[in-house]
Design a protein around this motif. Structure first.
Motif, PDB file in Angstrom:
ATOM      1  N   PRO A  31      11.276  -4.703   3.340  1.00 15.71           N
ATOM      2  CA  PRO A  31      10.211  -4.108   3.887  1.00 15.71           C
ATOM      3  C   PRO A  31       9.401  -5.041   4.661  1.00 15.71           C
ATOM      4  O   PRO A  31       9.219  -4.869   5.551  1.00 15.71           O
ATOM      5  N   ARG A  82      11.336  -6.051   7.855  1.00 21.04           N
ATOM      6  CA  ARG A  82      11.112  -4.972   9.085  1.00 21.04           C
ATOM      7  C   ARG A  82       9.860  -4.890   9.385  1.00 21.04           C
ATOM      8  O   ARG A  82       9.676  -4.952  10.734  1.00 21.04           O
ATOM      9  N   GLU A 107       7.152   2.480   6.636  1.00 17.83           N
ATOM     10  CA  GLU A 107       8.374   1.632   6.219  1.00 17.83           C
ATOM     11  C   GLU A 107       8.061   0.999   4.807  1.00 17.83           C
ATOM     12  O   GLU A 107       8.780   0.821   3.889  1.00 17.83           O
TER      13      GLU A 107
END
Length: 194
Positions: A40, A43, A156
């Motif tokens: 995470p 990203r 996300e």
């Protein structure tokens, strides 16, 4: 081995406490934190900066800062809030160093128009799925920085608007507006998939 199973059940904050102490469990605590959050966090950084090489460098720098600042971690706060705050500051520094303009607020009148509320159709095959994912990534990459980060942290990383406001040091209402603008822009960009 039983100790490792117990470590996996610890919260991030408990792992950070173990990591900040210089004992035998320090390395295992760090490894668990890294495994939980590497995807995470990477990203978030990659979608914020839209440049693979820079994203990898910032990601590395983030973990160095976490390691070097472990004693300053306040165990009463959430580890994720702390880590994303550091990541965001590194991103802002990178933008400043590179001379790129940062549109932090990114609120414009045209983004307030509402997209048609018709749901997106389900892709019929793998090619359509890939095209849709590519279009979504592109739409996210075009958002102003704060809108992009707010959207990515919410979708996300699973942060609430309140947590995002805390990470970005902004009022909750401003964060809500950024999220709403981001969603509207993405909906407009995805119109062709209806």
């Amino acid at each position: 081995m039983p100790n490792q199973c117990n470590d996996e059940r610890l919260t991030d904050e408990q792992l950070m406490f173990k990591f900040s102490r210089n004992d035998d469990n320090q390395q295992r605590a760090f490894e668990l934190l890294y495994q939980r959050h590497k995807g995470p966090l990477f990203r978030f950084i990659k979608k914020s900066i839209n440049h693979e090489h820079d994203a990898k460098e910032i990601f590395q720098e983030l973990w160095f800062k976490i390691i070097n600042s472990k004693e300053q971690f306040n165990h009463q706060q959430k580890f994720t809030t702390w880590a994303y705050t550091i990541a965001r500051r590194l991103l802002i520094d990178q933008f400043r160093k590179s001379g790129r303009t940062i549109t932090m607020n990114g609120l414009d009148a045209s983004s307030d128009s509402q997209a048609n509320e018709q749901p997106l159709k389900q892709p019929e095959n793998q090619f359509e799925t890939k095209q849709m994912a590519k279009a979504l990534d592109h739409a996210i990459s075009l958002l102003p920085l704060n809108q992009r980060q707010t959207f990515v942290m919410k979708h996300e990383s699973g942060f609430s608007i309140k947590e995002i406001a805390q990470i970005t040091a902004q009022p909750i209402e401003q964060t809500k507006s950024q999220y709403r603008y981001a969603v509207n822009k993405i909906k407009l960009a995805m119109e062709r998939f209806k």
